[in-house]
Design a protein around this motif. Sequence first.
Motif, PDB file in Angstrom:
ATOM      1  N   SER A  45       0.807  -1.323  -0.080  1.00  0.00           N
ATOM      2  CA  SER A  45      -0.126  -0.069   0.040  1.00  0.00           C
ATOM      3  C   SER A  45       1.064   1.525  -0.272  1.00  0.00           C
ATOM      4  CB  SER A  45      -0.401   0.097   1.401  1.00  0.00           C
ATOM      5  OG  SER A  45      -1.925  -0.776   1.336  1.00  0.00           O
ATOM      6  N   LEU A  46       1.839   1.353   1.203  1.00  0.00           N
ATOM      7  CA  LEU A  46       2.640   2.706   0.821  1.00  0.00           C
ATOM      8  C   LEU A  46       4.268   2.627  -0.384  1.00  0.00           C
ATOM      9  CD1 LEU A  46       4.589   1.878   4.188  1.00  0.00           C
ATOM     10  CD2 LEU A  46       2.412   3.844   3.656  1.00  0.00           C
ATOM     11  N   PHE A  47       3.596   1.350  -0.813  1.00  0.00           N
ATOM     12  CA  PHE A  47       4.106   1.943  -2.678  1.00  0.00           C
ATOM     13  C   PHE A  47       3.628   1.948  -3.762  1.00  0.00           C
ATOM     14  CE2 PHE A  47       6.255  -0.055  -6.157  1.00  0.00           C
ATOM     15  CZ  PHE A  47       7.255   0.455  -6.172  1.00  0.00           C
ATOM     16  N   VAL A  48       2.460   1.431  -3.929  1.00  0.00           N
ATOM     17  CA  VAL A  48       1.281   2.126  -4.446  1.00  0.00           C
ATOM     18  C   VAL A  48       1.311   3.418  -4.049  1.00  0.00           C
ATOM     19  CG1 VAL A  48      -1.181   1.846  -5.160  1.00  0.00           C
ATOM     20  CG2 VAL A  48       0.228  -0.168  -4.794  1.00  0.00           C
ATOM     21  N   ILE A  49       1.061   4.373  -2.752  1.00  0.00           N
ATOM     22  CA  ILE A  49       0.752   5.984  -2.323  1.00  0.00           C
ATOM     23  C   ILE A  49       2.057   6.649  -3.175  1.00  0.00           C
ATOM     24  CG2 ILE A  49       0.990   7.387  -0.824  1.00  0.00           C
ATOM     25  CD1 ILE A  49      -0.428   5.164   0.431  1.00  0.00           C
ATOM     26  N   TRP A  50       2.818   5.501  -3.429  1.00  0.00           N
ATOM     27  CA  TRP A  50       4.021   6.738  -3.546  1.00  0.00           C
ATOM     28  C   TRP A  50       4.218   6.735  -5.606  1.00  0.00           C
ATOM     29  CZ3 TRP A  50       8.438   4.142  -6.198  1.00  0.00           C
ATOM     30  CH2 TRP A  50       9.669   5.426  -6.348  1.00  0.00           C
ATOM     31  N   LEU A  51       4.259   5.118  -5.206  1.00  0.00           N
ATOM     32  CA  LEU A  51       4.547   5.438  -7.383  1.00  0.00           C
ATOM     33  C   LEU A  51       3.139   6.628  -7.592  1.00  0.00           C
ATOM     34  CD1 LEU A  51       4.109   1.595  -8.215  1.00  0.00           C
ATOM     35  CD2 LEU A  51       5.282   4.193  -8.339  1.00  0.00           C
ATOM     36  N   LEU A  52       1.493   6.696  -7.108  1.00  0.00           N
ATOM     37  CA  LEU A  52       0.668   7.448  -7.117  1.00  0.00           C
ATOM     38  C   LEU A  52       1.160   8.687  -7.272  1.00  0.00           C
ATOM     39  CD1 LEU A  52      -2.960   5.992  -5.874  1.00  0.00           C
ATOM     40  CD2 LEU A  52      -2.221   6.292  -8.604  1.00  0.00           C
ATOM     41  N   ALA A  53       1.749   9.305  -5.662  1.00  0.00           N
ATOM     42  CA  ALA A  53       2.482  10.492  -5.866  1.00  0.00           C
ATOM     43  C   ALA A  53       3.302  11.534  -7.082  1.00  0.00           C
ATOM     44  CB  ALA A  53       2.789  10.178  -3.916  1.00  0.00           C
ATOM     45  N   GLN A  54       4.201  10.205  -7.409  1.00  0.00           N
ATOM     46  CA  GLN A  54       5.171  10.227  -8.726  1.00  0.00           C
ATOM     47  C   GLN A  54       4.015  10.934 -10.422  1.00  0.00           C
ATOM     48  OE1 GLN A  54       7.903  10.304  -7.990  1.00  0.00           O
ATOM     49  NE2 GLN A  54       7.317   9.993  -5.981  1.00  0.00           N
ATOM     50  N   MET A  55       2.679  10.991 -10.243  1.00  0.00           N
ATOM     51  CA  MET A  55       2.245  11.067 -11.499  1.00  0.00           C
ATOM     52  C   MET A  55       1.988  12.797 -11.565  1.00  0.00           C
ATOM     53  SD  MET A  55      -1.033   8.755 -11.621  1.00  0.00           S
ATOM     54  CE  MET A  55      -2.042  10.204 -10.515  1.00  0.00           C
ATOM     55  N   THR A  56       2.186  12.797 -12.709  1.00  0.00           N
ATOM     56  CA  THR A  56       2.305  14.746 -13.288  1.00  0.00           C
ATOM     57  C   THR A  56       0.539  14.689 -13.107  1.00  0.00           C
ATOM     58  OG1 THR A  56       1.912  13.774 -15.616  1.00  0.00           O
ATOM     59  CG2 THR A  56       3.651  13.724 -15.019  1.00  0.00           C
ATOM     60  N   ALA A  57       0.864  16.227 -12.941  1.00  0.00           N
ATOM     61  CA  ALA A  57      -0.169  16.681 -12.402  1.00  0.00           C
ATOM     62  C   ALA A  57      -1.821  15.967 -13.792  1.00  0.00           C
ATOM     63  CB  ALA A  57       0.243  18.809 -12.524  1.00  0.00           C
ATOM     64  N   SER A  58      -1.648  16.800 -14.926  1.00  0.00           N
ATOM     65  CA  SER A  58      -2.978  16.098 -15.843  1.00  0.00           C
ATOM     66  C   SER A  58      -3.021  14.574 -15.558  1.00  0.00           C
ATOM     67  CB  SER A  58      -1.550  16.265 -17.627  1.00  0.00           C
ATOM     68  OG  SER A  58      -0.540  15.008 -17.975  1.00  0.00           O
ATOM     69  N   GLU A  59      -1.536  13.735 -15.197  1.00  0.00           N
ATOM     70  CA  GLU A  59      -2.190  12.541 -15.041  1.00  0.00           C
ATOM     71  C   GLU A  59      -2.836  12.296 -14.104  1.00  0.00           C
ATOM     72  OE1 GLU A  59       1.806  10.234 -14.552  1.00  0.00           O
ATOM     73  OE2 GLU A  59       1.408   9.870 -16.338  1.00  0.00           O
ATOM     74  N   ALA A  60      -2.629  12.980 -13.036  1.00  0.00           N
ATOM     75  CA  ALA A  60      -3.116  13.144 -11.424  1.00  0.00           C
ATOM     76  C   ALA A  60      -4.778  13.697 -11.913  1.00  0.00           C
ATOM     77  CB  ALA A  60      -2.814  14.105 -10.729  1.00  0.00           C
ATOM     78  N   LEU A  61      -4.921  14.962 -12.804  1.00  0.00           N
ATOM     79  CA  LEU A  61      -6.521  15.415 -13.031  1.00  0.00           C
ATOM     80  C   LEU A  61      -6.913  14.416 -13.389  1.00  0.00           C
ATOM     81  CD1 LEU A  61      -5.228  18.831 -14.024  1.00  0.00           C
ATOM     82  CD2 LEU A  61      -6.907  18.289 -11.666  1.00  0.00           C
ATOM     83  N   GLY A  62      -5.870  14.185 -15.078  1.00  0.00           N
ATOM     84  CA  GLY A  62      -7.016  13.158 -15.416  1.00  0.00           C
ATOM     85  C   GLY A  62      -7.541  12.024 -14.771  1.00  0.00           C
ATOM     86  N   LEU A  63      -7.353  11.325 -13.302  1.00  0.00           N
ATOM     87  CA  LEU A  63      -7.327  10.339 -13.541  1.00  0.00           C
ATOM     88  C   LEU A  63      -8.586  10.724 -11.703  1.00  0.00           C
ATOM     89  CD1 LEU A  63      -7.051   7.474 -12.204  1.00  0.00           C
ATOM     90  CD2 LEU A  63      -5.260   8.389 -10.238  1.00  0.00           C
ATOM     91  N   GLY A  64      -8.714  11.890 -11.820  1.00  0.00           N
ATOM     92  CA  GLY A  64      -8.855  12.632 -10.454  1.00  0.00           C
ATOM     93  C   GLY A  64     -11.435  12.832 -11.885  1.00  0.00           C
TER      94      GLY A  64
END
Length: 92
Positions: A45-64
């Motif tokens: 879980s911690l590793f996945v959260i770390w990987l998600l934190a590495q997303m770019t802003a546009s990827e995070a906006l798309g996912l959100g």
Amino acid sequence: MASGSILLVYLGVSLAVIQLRRKQGMPTAGQFCIPGGPLVPIPSSLFVIWLLAQMTASEALGLGGMLVFALGLYFARYVYQRRGSKRASEAN
């Protein structure tokens, strides 16, 4: 966006294992048992959260945006089904 959504699925599975073990206890004979107990889902879980934190802003906006849309569909379906069950019970 696809990799972020897969990571969210992995995160959900890891957190679900922790919750199931808390509610139902350790598996009995014949059930699947993760070697190491909670030592596997917590670091994953911690590793996945770390990987998600590495997303770019546009990827995070798309996912959100995808999550908001999916939750909207989920709640719309819930309200629609609930209204249908109320109408059916009123007809009886």
